[in-house]
Design a protein around this motif. Structure first.
Motif, PDB file in Angstrom:
ATOM      1  N   LEU A   1      70.653  26.844  33.194  1.00  0.00           N
ATOM      2  CA  LEU A   1      70.248  25.762  34.097  1.00  0.00           C
ATOM      3  C   LEU A   1      69.347  24.747  33.411  1.00  0.00           C
ATOM      4  N   GLY A   2      68.654  25.177  32.366  1.00  0.00           N
ATOM      5  CA  GLY A   2      67.703  24.290  31.705  1.00  0.00           C
ATOM      6  C   GLY A   2      66.350  24.300  32.402  1.00  0.00           C
ATOM      7  N   THR A   3      66.181  25.220  33.342  1.00  0.00           N
ATOM      8  CA  THR A   3      64.933  25.361  34.084  1.00  0.00           C
ATOM      9  C   THR A   3      64.944  26.721  34.767  1.00  0.00           C
ATOM     10  N   LYS A   4      63.764  27.218  35.096  1.00  0.00           N
ATOM     11  CA  LYS A   4      63.690  28.485  35.835  1.00  0.00           C
ATOM     12  C   LYS A   4      63.304  28.150  37.271  1.00  0.00           C
TER      13      LYS A   4
ATOM     14  N   ARG B   1      61.831  31.587  42.607  1.00  0.00           N
ATOM     15  CA  ARG B   1      62.626  32.678  43.158  1.00  0.00           C
ATOM     16  C   ARG B   1      63.032  32.425  44.605  1.00  0.00           C
ATOM     17  N   SER B   2      62.086  31.967  45.426  1.00  0.00           N
ATOM     18  CA  SER B   2      62.395  31.745  46.841  1.00  0.00           C
ATOM     19  C   SER B   2      63.446  30.660  47.029  1.00  0.00           C
ATOM     20  N   GLU B   3      63.447  29.669  46.148  1.00  0.00           N
ATOM     21  CA  GLU B   3      64.472  28.621  46.237  1.00  0.00           C
ATOM     22  C   GLU B   3      65.847  29.183  45.907  1.00  0.00           C
ATOM     23  N   LEU B   4      65.906  30.057  44.908  1.00  0.00           N
ATOM     24  CA  LEU B   4      67.186  30.665  44.547  1.00  0.00           C
ATOM     25  C   LEU B   4      67.676  31.591  45.658  1.00  0.00           C
ATOM     26  N   VAL B   5      66.772  32.345  46.267  1.00  0.00           N
ATOM     27  CA  VAL B   5      67.155  33.206  47.393  1.00  0.00           C
ATOM     28  C   VAL B   5      67.732  32.342  48.504  1.00  0.00           C
ATOM     29  N   TRP B   6      67.037  31.269  48.838  1.00  0.00           N
ATOM     30  CA  TRP B   6      67.503  30.345  49.883  1.00  0.00           C
ATOM     31  C   TRP B   6      68.880  29.792  49.527  1.00  0.00           C
ATOM     32  N   GLN B   7      69.050  29.386  48.275  1.00  0.00           N
ATOM     33  CA  GLN B   7      70.322  28.821  47.824  1.00  0.00           C
ATOM     34  C   GLN B   7      71.450  29.836  47.963  1.00  0.00           C
ATOM     35  N   LEU B   8      71.204  31.071  47.562  1.00  0.00           N
ATOM     36  CA  LEU B   8      72.230  32.109  47.656  1.00  0.00           C
ATOM     37  C   LEU B   8      72.617  32.397  49.107  1.00  0.00           C
ATOM     38  N   VAL B   9      71.635  32.469  49.983  1.00  0.00           N
ATOM     39  CA  VAL B   9      71.922  32.709  51.405  1.00  0.00           C
ATOM     40  C   VAL B   9      72.709  31.542  51.985  1.00  0.00           C
ATOM     41  N   ALA B  10      72.300  30.322  51.671  1.00  0.00           N
ATOM     42  CA  ALA B  10      73.006  29.137  52.168  1.00  0.00           C
ATOM     43  C   ALA B  10      74.445  29.099  51.648  1.00  0.00           C
TER      44      ALA B  10
ATOM     45  N   LEU C   1      74.769  24.640  40.224  1.00  0.00           N
ATOM     46  CA  LEU C   1      74.493  23.647  39.182  1.00  0.00           C
ATOM     47  C   LEU C   1      74.158  22.290  39.798  1.00  0.00           C
ATOM     48  N   GLU C   2      74.850  21.932  40.868  1.00  0.00           N
ATOM     49  CA  GLU C   2      74.567  20.666  41.540  1.00  0.00           C
ATOM     50  C   GLU C   2      73.152  20.650  42.107  1.00  0.00           C
ATOM     51  N   HIS C   3      72.730  21.778  42.641  1.00  0.00           N
ATOM     52  CA  HIS C   3      71.424  21.833  43.307  1.00  0.00           C
ATOM     53  C   HIS C   3      70.276  22.199  42.375  1.00  0.00           C
ATOM     54  N   LEU C   4      70.497  23.161  41.485  1.00  0.00           N
ATOM     55  CA  LEU C   4      69.408  23.706  40.680  1.00  0.00           C
ATOM     56  C   LEU C   4      69.422  23.296  39.220  1.00  0.00           C
ATOM     57  N   GLY C   5      70.593  22.904  38.716  1.00  0.00           N
ATOM     58  CA  GLY C   5      70.725  22.675  37.287  1.00  0.00           C
ATOM     59  C   GLY C   5      70.106  21.380  36.812  1.00  0.00           C
ATOM     60  N   ALA C   6      69.369  21.466  35.719  1.00  0.00           N
ATOM     61  CA  ALA C   6      68.873  20.273  35.060  1.00  0.00           C
ATOM     62  C   ALA C   6      70.055  19.628  34.356  1.00  0.00           C
ATOM     63  N   SER C   7      69.866  18.461  33.831  1.00  0.00           N
ATOM     64  CA  SER C   7      70.960  17.805  33.128  1.00  0.00           C
ATOM     65  C   SER C   7      71.375  18.641  31.933  1.00  0.00           C
TER      66      SER C   7
ATOM     67  N   ASP D   1      81.745  24.329  31.138  1.00  0.00           N
ATOM     68  CA  ASP D   1      81.282  25.506  30.398  1.00  0.00           C
ATOM     69  C   ASP D   1      80.067  26.120  31.089  1.00  0.00           C
ATOM     70  N   ARG D   2      79.136  25.289  31.522  1.00  0.00           N
ATOM     71  CA  ARG D   2      77.950  25.795  32.234  1.00  0.00           C
ATOM     72  C   ARG D   2      78.371  26.476  33.533  1.00  0.00           C
ATOM     73  N   ALA D   3      79.306  25.887  34.250  1.00  0.00           N
ATOM     74  CA  ALA D   3      79.777  26.481  35.502  1.00  0.00           C
ATOM     75  C   ALA D   3      80.445  27.830  35.240  1.00  0.00           C
ATOM     76  N   ALA D   4      81.228  27.924  34.181  1.00  0.00           N
ATOM     77  CA  ALA D   4      81.883  29.190  33.837  1.00  0.00           C
ATOM     78  C   ALA D   4      80.854  30.247  33.459  1.00  0.00           C
ATOM     79  N   ARG D   5      79.820  29.855  32.751  1.00  0.00           N
ATOM     80  CA  ARG D   5      78.768  30.802  32.362  1.00  0.00           C
ATOM     81  C   ARG D   5      77.985  31.295  33.580  1.00  0.00           C
ATOM     82  N   VAL D   6      77.674  30.380  34.497  1.00  0.00           N
ATOM     83  CA  VAL D   6      76.960  30.781  35.719  1.00  0.00           C
ATOM     84  C   VAL D   6      77.856  31.679  36.567  1.00  0.00           C
ATOM     85  N   ALA D   7      79.130  31.336  36.682  1.00  0.00           N
ATOM     86  CA  ALA D   7      80.064  32.167  37.447  1.00  0.00           C
ATOM     87  C   ALA D   7      80.153  33.572  36.848  1.00  0.00           C
TER      88      ALA D   7
END
Length: 98
Positions: free
Chosen positions: A52-55, A58-67, A90-96, A4-10
């Motif tokens: 994600l359960g966390t914010k 920004r720079s980490e998210l930019v890096w993640q998107l580029v990667a 979710l694997e990289h940024l998502g809290a439990s 469900d979390r993956a579908a919401r993020v997608a």
């Protein structure tokens, strides 16, 4: 619950893509710094931090998107990019799960 979390993020990634294309319609969506725009929109104008359960920083998210863009382009999977990115975000940024 994780699916469900993956579908919401997608869904948010898809919405970000559509919104970005509208904003940059004058250049047919061309934006060399697209990841910065996506990160800002996702962090400040969407429910991503809640999901994600966390914010993330920004720079980490930019890096993640580029990667993810580089990995997706190289792998050429059959999975649509929003779903593929969401799983890995979710694997990289998502809290439990809540």
């Amino acid at each position: 619950m994780e699916e469900d979390r993956a579908a919401r993020v997608a869904a948010l990634l898809h919405e970000a893509g559509e919104t970005h294309h509208l904003v940059y319609r004058i250049v047919d969506g061309d934006d060399p710094d697209w990841a910065s725009w996506y990160a800002d929109w996702l962090l400040n104008l969407s429910e991503l931090p809640e999901i994600l359960g966390t914010k993330p920083v920004r720079s980490e998210l930019v890096w993640q998107l580029v990667a993810l863009d580089k990995e997706y382009t190289k792998a050429g999977p059959d999975t649509p990019w929003p779903q593929w990115y969401a799983q890995r975000m979710l694997e990289h940024l998502g809290a439990s799960a809540e």
